[in-house]
Design an enzyme around this catalytic site. Structure first.
Site, PDB file in Angstrom:
ATOM      1  N   GLY A 146      49.413   1.141 -25.722  1.00  0.00           N
ATOM      2  CA  GLY A 146      49.695   1.972 -26.858  1.00  0.00           C
ATOM      3  C   GLY A 146      50.150   1.165 -28.176  1.00  0.00           C
ATOM      4  CB  CYS A 147      52.039  -1.789 -28.636  1.00  0.00           C
ATOM      5  SG  CYS A 147      53.389  -1.150 -28.005  1.00  0.00           S
ATOM      6  CB  THR A 148      46.667  -2.818 -28.596  1.00  0.00           C
ATOM      7  OG1 THR A 148      47.555  -3.843 -27.883  1.00  0.00           O
ATOM      8  CG2 THR A 148      45.368  -3.094 -29.132  1.00  0.00           C
TER       9      THR A 148
END
Length: 155
Positions: free
Chosen positions: A45-47
């Site tokens: 998700g952060c990527t």
């Protein structure tokens, strides 16, 4: 330390960032600032969130807006994450949680039945005068960067 409030000036802060920089909010006056908090470098998700902001950087820059990602990861991890995905913006390391507390993004989370304190994915839009104009908490990544871009356009 107080926490930020909508339509109020954000207290000045300084924090270490990639590129051997120290980010100071006061130095960014005259520009809109997007600060997005995310849990951890190199997670799915952060990527995706970082890539979504990366892919819209020209539109943000055209609106005189700078972007910073913030997590509790160290600068070495941030440098690797930034290079791997070619993020054109800097990542702030908040290992002591100073910014996380200022923006009140540390929350009780659960993973596989275990509870822990972690970053609640959140984004903040600060206007050219250093005033917090919009906040998104508990962010879902899909479509979020577009929503932030629309909010910047509305300033």
């Amino acid at each position: 330390m107080p926490t930020v409030e909508l339509n109020q000036p954000v207290p000045d802060f300084e924090a270490p960032a990639t590129g051997d920089q120290t980010v100071r909010l006061a130095d960014l006056r005259g520009k809109n600032v997007v600060i997005y908090f995310y849990p951890k470098d190199n997670t799915p998700g952060c990527t995706t969130e970082g890539q979504d902001f990366r892919d819209r950087i020209a539109a943000f820059e055209a609106l005189d807006t700078v972007i910073f990602g913030v997590s509790r990861d160290g600068l070495k991890a941030h440098e690797n994450f930034r290079a791997k995905y070619e993020f054109p913006f800097h990542l702030i390391s908040d290992q002591d949680e100073t910014l996380c507390r200022l923006f009140d993004v540390i929350k009780l989370k659960k993973l596989y039945g275990k509870e822990y304190m972690g970053i609640d994915r959140s984004t903040f839009l600060i206007d050219r005068d250093g005033v917090l104009r919009k906040e998104w908490r508990g962010v879902k990544v899909k479509g979020h960067a577009d929503e932030v871009l629309e909010a910047v356009k509305a300033l």
